[in-house]
Design a protein around this motif. Structure first.
Motif, PDB file in Angstrom:
ATOM      1  N   LEU A  17       2.904 -26.918 -24.913  1.00 23.78           N
ATOM      2  CA  LEU A  17       2.916 -26.504 -26.323  1.00 23.78           C
ATOM      3  C   LEU A  17       1.901 -25.391 -26.567  1.00 23.78           C
ATOM      4  CD1 LEU A  17       3.873 -26.966 -29.274  1.00 23.78           C
ATOM      5  CD2 LEU A  17       1.966 -28.582 -29.453  1.00 23.78           C
ATOM      6  N   PHE A  18       0.700 -25.534 -26.013  1.00 20.52           N
ATOM      7  CA  PHE A  18      -0.322 -24.494 -26.165  1.00 20.52           C
ATOM      8  C   PHE A  18       0.105 -23.208 -25.465  1.00 20.52           C
ATOM      9  CE2 PHE A  18      -3.810 -27.928 -26.528  1.00 20.52           C
ATOM     10  CZ  PHE A  18      -3.435 -28.166 -27.842  1.00 20.52           C
ATOM     11  N   LEU A  19       0.822 -23.338 -24.358  1.00 19.83           N
ATOM     12  CA  LEU A  19       1.344 -22.160 -23.665  1.00 19.83           C
ATOM     13  C   LEU A  19       2.326 -21.409 -24.551  1.00 19.83           C
ATOM     14  CD1 LEU A  19       1.719 -20.578 -20.923  1.00 19.83           C
ATOM     15  CD2 LEU A  19       3.608 -22.125 -20.510  1.00 19.83           C
ATOM     16  N   LEU A  20       3.217 -22.124 -25.199  1.00 18.15           N
ATOM     17  CA  LEU A  20       4.189 -21.471 -26.084  1.00 18.15           C
ATOM     18  C   LEU A  20       3.499 -20.823 -27.288  1.00 18.15           C
ATOM     19  CD1 LEU A  20       7.053 -24.103 -26.006  1.00 18.15           C
ATOM     20  CD2 LEU A  20       6.956 -21.898 -24.844  1.00 18.15           C
ATOM     21  N   LEU A  24       3.001 -16.496 -28.224  1.00 20.32           N
ATOM     22  CA  LEU A  24       3.239 -15.822 -29.501  1.00 20.32           C
ATOM     23  C   LEU A  24       1.976 -15.155 -30.033  1.00 20.32           C
ATOM     24  CD1 LEU A  24       5.459 -18.523 -31.221  1.00 20.32           C
ATOM     25  CD2 LEU A  24       6.198 -16.386 -30.161  1.00 20.32           C
ATOM     26  N   ARG A  25       0.877 -15.874 -29.990  1.00 20.45           N
ATOM     27  CA  ARG A  25      -0.408 -15.350 -30.467  1.00 20.45           C
ATOM     28  C   ARG A  25      -1.511 -15.715 -29.470  1.00 20.45           C
ATOM     29  NH1 ARG A  25      -0.025 -13.255 -35.690  1.00 20.45           N
ATOM     30  NH2 ARG A  25       1.837 -14.031 -36.726  1.00 20.45           N
ATOM     31  N   PRO A  26      -1.780 -14.846 -28.505  1.00 17.33           N
ATOM     32  CA  PRO A  26      -2.760 -15.169 -27.464  1.00 17.33           C
ATOM     33  C   PRO A  26      -4.167 -15.431 -27.997  1.00 17.33           C
ATOM     34  CG  PRO A  26      -1.476 -13.252 -26.828  1.00 17.33           C
ATOM     35  CD  PRO A  26      -1.112 -13.575 -28.244  1.00 17.33           C
ATOM     36  N   TRP A  27      -4.523 -14.801 -29.104  1.00 16.47           N
ATOM     37  CA  TRP A  27      -5.875 -14.980 -29.626  1.00 16.47           C
ATOM     38  C   TRP A  27      -6.139 -16.423 -30.061  1.00 16.47           C
ATOM     39  CZ3 TRP A  27      -8.277 -16.506 -34.094  1.00 16.47           C
ATOM     40  CH2 TRP A  27      -9.629 -16.263 -34.143  1.00 16.47           C
ATOM     41  N   LEU A  28      -5.130 -17.114 -30.552  1.00 18.44           N
ATOM     42  CA  LEU A  28      -5.311 -18.498 -31.001  1.00 18.44           C
ATOM     43  C   LEU A  28      -5.695 -19.428 -29.857  1.00 18.44           C
ATOM     44  CD1 LEU A  28      -2.333 -18.986 -33.473  1.00 18.44           C
ATOM     45  CD2 LEU A  28      -4.751 -18.797 -34.036  1.00 18.44           C
ATOM     46  N   ASP A  34     -13.150 -12.637 -23.752  1.00 22.34           N
ATOM     47  CA  ASP A  34     -13.376 -11.282 -24.255  1.00 22.34           C
ATOM     48  C   ASP A  34     -12.051 -10.560 -24.490  1.00 22.34           C
ATOM     49  OD1 ASP A  34     -16.097 -11.624 -24.170  1.00 22.34           O
ATOM     50  OD2 ASP A  34     -16.290 -10.784 -22.152  1.00 22.34           O
ATOM     51  N   VAL A  35     -11.143 -10.724 -23.547  1.00 27.06           N
ATOM     52  CA  VAL A  35      -9.833 -10.089 -23.642  1.00 27.06           C
ATOM     53  C   VAL A  35      -8.785 -11.195 -23.661  1.00 27.06           C
ATOM     54  CG1 VAL A  35      -8.197  -8.551 -22.506  1.00 27.06           C
ATOM     55  CG2 VAL A  35     -10.637  -8.059 -22.387  1.00 27.06           C
ATOM     56  N   GLN A  36      -7.946 -11.192 -24.690  1.00 26.78           N
ATOM     57  CA  GLN A  36      -6.895 -12.199 -24.797  1.00 26.78           C
ATOM     58  C   GLN A  36      -5.552 -11.507 -24.582  1.00 26.78           C
ATOM     59  OE1 GLN A  36      -8.803 -11.592 -27.702  1.00 26.78           O
ATOM     60  NE2 GLN A  36     -10.286 -13.227 -27.586  1.00 26.78           N
ATOM     61  N   ASN A  37      -4.834 -11.947 -23.552  1.00 31.63           N
ATOM     62  CA  ASN A  37      -3.489 -11.415 -23.341  1.00 31.63           C
ATOM     63  C   ASN A  37      -2.582 -12.536 -22.835  1.00 31.63           C
ATOM     64  OD1 ASN A  37      -4.181 -11.628 -20.639  1.00 31.63           O
ATOM     65  ND2 ASN A  37      -4.596  -9.450 -20.409  1.00 31.63           N
ATOM     66  N   ARG A  38      -1.311 -12.266 -22.792  1.00 32.15           N
ATOM     67  CA  ARG A  38      -0.328 -13.293 -22.430  1.00 32.15           C
ATOM     68  C   ARG A  38      -0.435 -13.711 -20.968  1.00 32.15           C
ATOM     69  NH1 ARG A  38       1.720 -10.218 -26.443  1.00 32.15           N
ATOM     70  NH2 ARG A  38       2.647 -11.378 -28.178  1.00 32.15           N
ATOM     71  N   LYS A  39      -0.864 -12.795 -20.118  1.00 30.93           N
ATOM     72  CA  LYS A  39      -1.018 -13.128 -18.703  1.00 30.93           C
ATOM     73  C   LYS A  39      -2.082 -14.204 -18.516  1.00 30.93           C
ATOM     74  CE  LYS A  39      -1.892 -10.993 -14.243  1.00 30.93           C
ATOM     75  NZ  LYS A  39      -2.219  -9.739 -13.546  1.00 30.93           N
TER      76      LYS A  39
END
Length: 65
Positions: A17-20, A24-28, A34-39
């Motif tokens: 669930l947290f992955l999904l 959608l919103r990596p920052w959450l 420091d850097v939030q991205n989907r990878k």
């Protein structure tokens, strides 16, 4: 062995669930990085989900007394 298996399954489902949410919103989900991205979301929460799901299936083979 019912409750440890259930806990591992619930932790695996929660991390999926947290992955999904993180896709959608990596920052959450990666607010401490420091850097939030989907990878990074896939690496962190995907690894946790797979880890607990493997433990869930490994606990199936432990005989109960």
């Amino acid at each position: 062995m019912y409750y440890p298996r259930l806990m591992c399954l619930l932790l695996s489902l929660a991390s999926i669930l947290f992955l999904l949410i993180g896709l959608l919103r990596p920052w959450l989900m990666l607010w401490w990085e420091d850097v939030q991205n989907r990878k990074k979301v896939i690496k962190v929460y995907g690894a946790v989900a797979i880890f607990f799901y493997l433990i869930y299936w490994c606990l199936w083979f432990i005989p109960t007394v």
